[in-house]
Motif scaffolding. Structure first.
Motif, PDB file in Angstrom:
ATOM      1  N   SER A 741       0.834  -1.205   0.000  1.00  0.00           N
ATOM      2  CA  SER A 741       0.000   0.000   0.000  1.00  0.00           C
ATOM      3  C   SER A 741       0.863   1.248   0.000  1.00  0.00           C
ATOM      4  N   GLY A 742       0.393   2.260  -0.725  1.00  0.00           N
ATOM      5  CA  GLY A 742       1.071   3.547  -0.725  1.00  0.00           C
ATOM      6  C   GLY A 742       1.301   4.055  -2.136  1.00  0.00           C
ATOM      7  N   PRO A 743       1.677   5.324  -2.267  1.00  0.00           N
ATOM      8  CA  PRO A 743       1.872   5.927  -3.596  1.00  0.00           C
ATOM      9  C   PRO A 743       2.852   5.171  -4.464  1.00  0.00           C
ATOM     10  N   ASN A 744       3.833   4.492  -3.873  1.00  0.00           N
ATOM     11  CA  ASN A 744       4.844   3.787  -4.655  1.00  0.00           C
ATOM     12  C   ASN A 744       4.602   2.282  -4.722  1.00  0.00           C
ATOM     13  N   SER A 745       3.388   1.867  -4.392  1.00  0.00           N
ATOM     14  CA  SER A 745       3.109   0.428  -4.372  1.00  0.00           C
ATOM     15  C   SER A 745       3.247  -0.201  -5.751  1.00  0.00           C
ATOM     16  N   ARG A 746       2.793   0.501  -6.789  1.00  0.00           N
ATOM     17  CA  ARG A 746       2.885  -0.081  -8.126  1.00  0.00           C
ATOM     18  C   ARG A 746       4.335  -0.284  -8.523  1.00  0.00           C
ATOM     19  N   LYS A 747       5.226   0.643  -8.139  1.00  0.00           N
ATOM     20  CA  LYS A 747       6.636   0.493  -8.484  1.00  0.00           C
ATOM     21  C   LYS A 747       7.231  -0.768  -7.857  1.00  0.00           C
ATOM     22  N   VAL A 748       6.813  -1.077  -6.633  1.00  0.00           N
ATOM     23  CA  VAL A 748       7.319  -2.286  -5.986  1.00  0.00           C
ATOM     24  C   VAL A 748       6.891  -3.517  -6.771  1.00  0.00           C
ATOM     25  N   LEU A 749       5.624  -3.573  -7.168  1.00  0.00           N
ATOM     26  CA  LEU A 749       5.143  -4.745  -7.895  1.00  0.00           C
ATOM     27  C   LEU A 749       5.753  -4.830  -9.284  1.00  0.00           C
ATOM     28  N   GLU A 750       5.971  -3.705  -9.896  1.00  0.00           N
ATOM     29  CA  GLU A 750       6.599  -3.734 -11.222  1.00  0.00           C
ATOM     30  C   GLU A 750       8.001  -4.312 -11.140  1.00  0.00           C
ATOM     31  N   ALA A 751       8.686  -4.082 -10.020  1.00  0.00           N
ATOM     32  CA  ALA A 751      10.038  -4.610  -9.870  1.00  0.00           C
ATOM     33  C   ALA A 751      10.052  -6.087  -9.504  1.00  0.00           C
ATOM     34  N   VAL A 778       1.136 -16.462  -8.603  1.00  0.00           N
ATOM     35  CA  VAL A 778       0.422 -15.686  -7.596  1.00  0.00           C
ATOM     36  C   VAL A 778      -0.801 -15.047  -8.242  1.00  0.00           C
ATOM     37  N   TRP A 779      -1.709 -14.571  -7.390  1.00  0.00           N
ATOM     38  CA  TRP A 779      -2.840 -13.762  -7.813  1.00  0.00           C
ATOM     39  C   TRP A 779      -2.658 -12.353  -7.261  1.00  0.00           C
ATOM     40  N   VAL A 780      -3.009 -11.372  -8.068  1.00  0.00           N
ATOM     41  CA  VAL A 780      -2.886  -9.981  -7.659  1.00  0.00           C
ATOM     42  C   VAL A 780      -4.251  -9.313  -7.800  1.00  0.00           C
ATOM     43  N   ALA A 781      -4.667  -8.619  -6.752  1.00  0.00           N
ATOM     44  CA  ALA A 781      -5.923  -7.868  -6.783  1.00  0.00           C
ATOM     45  C   ALA A 781      -5.631  -6.425  -6.382  1.00  0.00           C
ATOM     46  N   ARG A 782      -6.162  -5.508  -7.151  1.00  0.00           N
ATOM     47  CA  ARG A 782      -5.967  -4.105  -6.808  1.00  0.00           C
ATOM     48  C   ARG A 782      -7.103  -3.663  -5.882  1.00  0.00           C
ATOM     49  N   LEU A 783      -6.837  -3.789  -4.605  1.00  0.00           N
ATOM     50  CA  LEU A 783      -7.810  -3.478  -3.561  1.00  0.00           C
ATOM     51  C   LEU A 783      -7.143  -2.552  -2.549  1.00  0.00           C
ATOM     52  N   SER A 784      -7.956  -1.868  -1.763  1.00  0.00           N
ATOM     53  CA  SER A 784      -7.359  -0.957  -0.787  1.00  0.00           C
ATOM     54  C   SER A 784      -8.206  -0.894   0.469  1.00  0.00           C
ATOM     55  N   PHE A 785      -7.609  -1.220   1.605  1.00  0.00           N
ATOM     56  CA  PHE A 785      -8.222  -1.027   2.907  1.00  0.00           C
ATOM     57  C   PHE A 785      -7.679   0.240   3.561  1.00  0.00           C
ATOM     58  N   SER A 786      -6.602   0.760   2.976  1.00  0.00           N
ATOM     59  CA  SER A 786      -5.907   1.917   3.554  1.00  0.00           C
ATOM     60  C   SER A 786      -6.352   3.236   2.939  1.00  0.00           C
ATOM     61  N   GLU A 788      -5.133   4.169   0.109  1.00  0.00           N
ATOM     62  CA  GLU A 788      -4.039   4.457  -0.818  1.00  0.00           C
ATOM     63  C   GLU A 788      -4.111   3.496  -1.999  1.00  0.00           C
ATOM     64  N   ARG A 789      -3.368   3.819  -3.065  1.00  0.00           N
ATOM     65  CA  ARG A 789      -3.174   2.809  -4.120  1.00  0.00           C
ATOM     66  C   ARG A 789      -2.587   1.583  -3.439  1.00  0.00           C
ATOM     67  N   ALA A 790      -3.193   0.439  -3.668  1.00  0.00           N
ATOM     68  CA  ALA A 790      -2.741  -0.756  -2.966  1.00  0.00           C
ATOM     69  C   ALA A 790      -3.059  -1.994  -3.785  1.00  0.00           C
ATOM     70  N   TYR A 791      -2.290  -3.040  -3.514  1.00  0.00           N
ATOM     71  CA  TYR A 791      -2.450  -4.317  -4.205  1.00  0.00           C
ATOM     72  C   TYR A 791      -2.330  -5.438  -3.168  1.00  0.00           C
ATOM     73  N   GLU A 792      -3.131  -6.451  -3.335  1.00  0.00           N
ATOM     74  CA  GLU A 792      -2.993  -7.648  -2.513  1.00  0.00           C
ATOM     75  C   GLU A 792      -2.423  -8.753  -3.383  1.00  0.00           C
ATOM     76  N   VAL A 793      -1.359  -9.382  -2.902  1.00  0.00           N
ATOM     77  CA  VAL A 793      -0.675 -10.450  -3.616  1.00  0.00           C
ATOM     78  C   VAL A 793      -0.875 -11.736  -2.823  1.00  0.00           C
ATOM     79  N   TYR A 794      -1.521 -12.695  -3.447  1.00  0.00           N
ATOM     80  CA  TYR A 794      -1.776 -13.975  -2.797  1.00  0.00           C
ATOM     81  C   TYR A 794      -0.896 -15.042  -3.431  1.00  0.00           C
TER      82      TYR A 794
END
Length: 970
Positions: A741-751, A778-786, A788-794
């Motif tokens: 979660s957070g503004p840079n969350s997508r950058k983490v997943l892209e890496a 893995v499965w990735v869902a773009r969801l947010s409980f916070s 913020e831009r967030a992703y859940e990775v299962y």
């Protein structure tokens, strides 16, 4: 001192002396003794003091029904209070203490209460301790508890081990008397698996019980549905040095095909003046002490009876060399069976007489008796010098187990006893518990019950012959209370454990408490440790006479488990401490510990609360973590969310009926937030459900409610909609989850991820897609409980730790940190997202500001109850945000009131979730407030009188941060 050890007889082993102490004094008994019999043999008359008046009390029974001789056993952590001395098996080194006395049994200051007995009548506590002010009870309570007469338990941790086990059998026989043994023997002879359980340590005739599992020292305390019974086996309580591999006690859950209840009967005392003096006991107890323990209860004994069985006790006493001065029989003449004993022994019988008073202080010294016509004294009073009075008011069948799962007992006029009522369970009864007091009748009925029980379970062999037993008819002329003639005074006790007199029973009637249930509670009769085993029937008789009604019309109170007190340790078994409930750890648990996480239990799971740095408080740590998510990026372990796989051609229809919002239109590769209602329209649970394929969905639930939701879904499919082609299965443990979660969350997943398009078009908000993480699917869902831009990775659970470490490595160049449940809570409170404290089983979707989610175009669970007046009442508390105005932290649970000054005010709602918001730089909370949405901008006060807190708060929208949701796309 009147009791003494006989030179011969009994089942004790005089070659095995056992040393023990009572109130610090050293004594010696023998193997086979109980504490009670050993103290009687040593001439100890007083073993306790009365509850209210602190009068001296001795032994009045020989079994579990003993009401007065309660003792504390053991020292230190092994201290156990409130045990009947009659039920404590003697062992070498036993340490026992008397109770309810100070400074000693011999001189108890509390005996002064007897001077005020006219004020300490039934119900005096209700009249005395309710005033003069509303808070008076809090002042009285400590003194009342200290005077309550119960022993004190140790405050140290119990060092003993307990176990729980299950036992299955074709036939369970409860009670090892003549009827029970006959039933067990017959059922086993037909080939049935038979269990014979009895609370006593000694079971006669074990050599004739081939093929029977005999469980001595086992109290069957409760009878439950479907022939399930609870029992506690005392495995090592009787051992001085128990083997370390054995538990102290073992709890058994017994499931039987058929049950035979042969629970016997308890002898009743009689009510007359001075009947509580030491030396007054039941005739059956006197016989038991002589025949089983080789102890005489006194040197000069009188017997007072209204039935035949006391004559057998007199014969046993005479046979042991004890002088029986007289048998005082309230009947005009003994029955034939009793007369045979008189002829055999030469007993001095005084028919048509009754004891009107027992006299003495620390021991009976004499009894006053007079001619009696069955209802009242008709002649002059004369005295008889004795040191022991053995009384028998008849026998009360032990109907406790029968009544726990059946109708109330039924009174039998001939036997002057309550017998079992109509059964609601699959059991048979035999012996004294159904009024078959003759040994011949009891054995014959037990044998027949054993044969029938075995054959009902499919065992059709030839039945053996029933064993022979003597025929001893039982004749009784009911007598409950002897009213003393003029000039004879003294308290006549009905319940000697609770110090309840016959006068108290009549006073309860006079003051309107004439129902037996009201009598019980107003006088506390039968509410002590013995549960009125020897007192209840006499009390019913006295109340019936006072009301001018029959015993059948008066009835009995309810019988509830347990039959005898059960230790909490036995009920818990090994489920204590860390074993008190299953502990679940996520796949990333070791990583959390390696990185300094402070763990907390959430439901059954261990979750990181915070990842503190040196010197940080809890608040400082979660505020830092929360800021990191808002400003940069963080990752939290969400593996604990409930996960349920829903598959089948009708899965979409099923979910559409389960959730109040629509699910039929959910596309493959998309997730949707769902709100689930109970049948009564109250919110049950929430979460997101992902559509992974045409007929496959993954439902997520709250951590705490995962098991409940699964049971709910299974119930709906099995009972409500069995025609739907859907299968559900829990997959919570199969998946490990991480939310980035957070503004840079997508950058983490892209890496870190391959095989997935993370652009706005490729994975929009609420999108779901597969990906790989260094070869791990893995499965990735773009969801947010916070918010913020967030992703859940299962990831599969076996790869959860690997996936977490790889994601952390990908986020390290960006400064990503892990965050715990405290920061998770702060983030969701700032955004106004509801969770457990708001989903408390009382709120509706409208209360939570989610009313528009409840569809008006379809039918779903709970929809038909939403229009109830109670759920549409405009005064219902609604969700609001709250900001602290004094800069102090808010306390969850505080009431919300309008008044600025502390005091007793009308509660308008309460605070549900609290935190410090680093985004708003103030303490904030969520709460439920009457007319909440209309009061935005108002000032109310959060008050917690228990904690002395009363502080002003501002009512605001629950969406306190980024209300438009712009940061979801940042």
């Amino acid at each position: 001192m009147s009791g003494f050890r006989l030179t011969a007889g009994g089942a004790v082993d005089r070659g095995r002396p056992l040393r023990f102490t009572f109130d610090g004094r050293a004594f010696t008994g023998f193997a086979g003794d109980t504490l009670a019999s050993a103290l009687m043999a040593a001439g100890v008359d007083v073993l306790g003091r009365g509850f209210k008046y602190h009068r001296p009390r001795g032994l009045s029974a020989a079994g579990i029904e003993e009401p007065c001789a309660l003792v504390t056993i053991g020292t230190g952590a092994r201290t156990e209070p409130n045990l009947p001395a009659t039920a404590v098996e003697l062992f070498d080194g036993l340490v026992a203490e008397s109770q309810n006395r100070w400074p000693s049994l011999a001189f108890d200051v509390g005996a002064v209460n007897g001077l005020f007995s006219r004020f300490l009548v039934a119900g005096f506590y209700y009249k005395t301790f309710m005033g003069p002010t509303r808070g008076s009870w809090m002042a009285y309570e400590p003194f009342i508890r200290r005077a309550a007469g119960m022993g004190g338990a140790s405050l140290e941790a119990d060092p003993d081990r307990y176990e729980k086990s299950n036992l299955f059998c074709d036939v369970l026989v409860v009670g090892a008397g003549p009827a029970g043994r006959a039933a067990a023997r017959a059922a086993a002879a037909l080939g049935a698996r038979v269990v014979l359980a009895d609370l006593d340590s000694r079971i006669d005739g074990r050599e004739d019980l081939a093929g029977v599992r005999v469980m001595a020292r086992t109290t069957v305390y409760g009878y439950y549905d479907h022939n399930t019974l609870g029992a506690v086996e005392r495995v090592t309580d009787h051992l001085a040095d128990p083997p370390p591999h054995l538990p102290r006690q073992r709890h058994w859950t017994i499931r039987a095909g058929r049950v035979v209840l042969a629970t016997g009967a308890l002898e009743r005392p009689l009510v007359f003046a001075g009947n509580d003096h030491p030396g007054v006991m039941t005739a059956g107890a006197a016989r038991t002490y002589v025949e089983r323990f080789g102890v005489a209860p006194g040197r000069r004994v009188a017997v007072f009876t209204n039935n035949d069985t006391a004559y057998a006790a007199a014969r046993a006493l005479i046979g042991a060399g004890v002088a029986v001065e007289a048998v005082i029989d309230s009947r005009p003449a003994p029955d034939a069976a009793a007369q045979a004993v008189v002829t055999e022994t030469g007993l001095n019988v005084m028919p048509g007489h009754a004891v009107v008073r027992a006299r003495g202080r620390r021991r009976v010294r004499a009894v006053d008796l007079a001619a009696f016509d069955g209802a009242r004294v008709t002649g002059p009073v004369e005295s008889l010098a004795v040191d022991t009075l053995a009384v028998s008011g008849g026998w009360s069948p032990t109907v406790h187990l029968h009544s726990q799962m059946g109708d109330g007992p039924v009174y039998d006029e001939t036997l002057a006893a309550f017998l079992p009522g109509r059964a609601h369970q699959d059991y048979l009864s035999a012996g004294a518990c159904v009024g078959q007091f003759s040994p011949r009748d009891a054995v014959a009925a037990g044998h027949a019950a054993g044969v029938e029980a075995a054959r009902s379970q499919g065992f059709d062999g030839a039945a053996p012959a029933a064993p022979a037993a003597p025929d001893l008819p039982y004749a009784i002329a009911p007598l409950w209370e002897v009213h003393p003639p003029a000039g004879i005074t003294g308290k006549a006790f009905v319940d000697t454990q609770g110090d309840i007199t016959a006068k108290d029973v009549r006073l309860a009637r006079q003051e309107g408490y004439e129902s037996v249930e009201h009598l019980k509670r107003y006088t506390t009769l039968g509410m002590a440790a013995d549960q009125g085993k020897s007192a209840n029937v006499n009390a019913i008789a006295i109340m019936a006479a006072a009301r001018g009604r029959t015993m059948a019309e008066t009835g009995t109170t309810r019988f509830r488990p347990p039959y005898a007190p059960v230790t909490l340790g036995a009920l818990a078994g090994r489920g204590i401490g860390a074993r008190s409930k299953p502990v679940r750890r996520t796949a990333m648990h070791d990583w959390h510990l390696e990185n300094g996480a402070e763990m907390i239990t959430v439901g059954a799971w261990m979750r990181p609360r915070i990842y503190p740095r040196p010197g940080e408080t809890v608040e400082q740590a979660y505020v830092r973590e929360t800021r990191a998510v808002r400003d940069n990026v963080g990752m939290v372990d969400v593996s604990t969310l409930g996960k349920i796989d829903v598959q089948g051609p009708d899965a979409a229809e099923f979910l559409n009926r389960v959730y109040c919002n629509g699910f039929k239109t959910l596309a493959v590769g998309k997730a949707r937030y769902g709100l689930m209602l109970r049948e009564d329209g109250i919110v049950y649970d929430d979460g997101t459900t992902w559509r992974l394929g045409e007929h496959q969905y993954l439902m997520t639930t709250t951590t705490a409610n995962a098991a409940g939701v699964l049971l709910h879904l299974e119930h709906l499919l099995d009972v409500v909609w069995p025609d739907l082609r859907v299968a559900v299965a829990s997959v919570t443990e199969q998946w490990a989850g991480a939310a980035v979660s957070g503004p840079n969350s997508r950058k983490v997943l892209e890496a870190a991820l391959d095989g997935i398009d993370l652009s706005e078009e490729g994975l929009p908000f609420m999108g779901v897609a597969p990906a790989t993480l260094d070869g791990l699917d893995v499965w990735v869902a773009r969801l947010s409980f916070s918010g913020e831009r967030a992703y859940e990775v299962y990831a599969p659970a076996h790869g959860g730790d690997f996936a977490w470490r790889r994601l952390m490595a990908a986020g390290e160049p960006l400064g990503m940190i892990p965050y715990g449940t405290e920061a998770l809570g702060a983030l969701r409170i700032e955004k106004g997202h509801v969770a457990g404290p708001e989903l408390d089983g009382r709120t509706t979707a409208a209360d939570l500001g989610l009313g528009r989610m409840a569809s008006t175009k379809k039918s779903y669970i709970g929809c038909h109850m939403l229009d109830r007046p109670g759920l549409t009442d405009p005064d219902r508390p609604r969700l609001v945000g709250l900001e602290s105005l004094d800069g102090q932290a808010l306390r969850a649970g505080s009431h919300l009131v309008d008044e600025a000054a502390p005091g007793e005010h009308e509660s308008l709602g309460h605070v549900t979730s609290v935190t410090y918001s680093p985004a708003l730089e103030k303490y904030v909370a969520l709460g439920l407030l009457r007319h909440g949405p209309e009061r935005h901008g108002d000032t109310v006060h959060a008050t917690s009188p228990v904690h002395g807190r009363h502080q002003p708060v501002k009512v605001v929208s629950p969406h306190m941060f980024d209300p438009e949701g712009e940061r979801l796309y940042a």
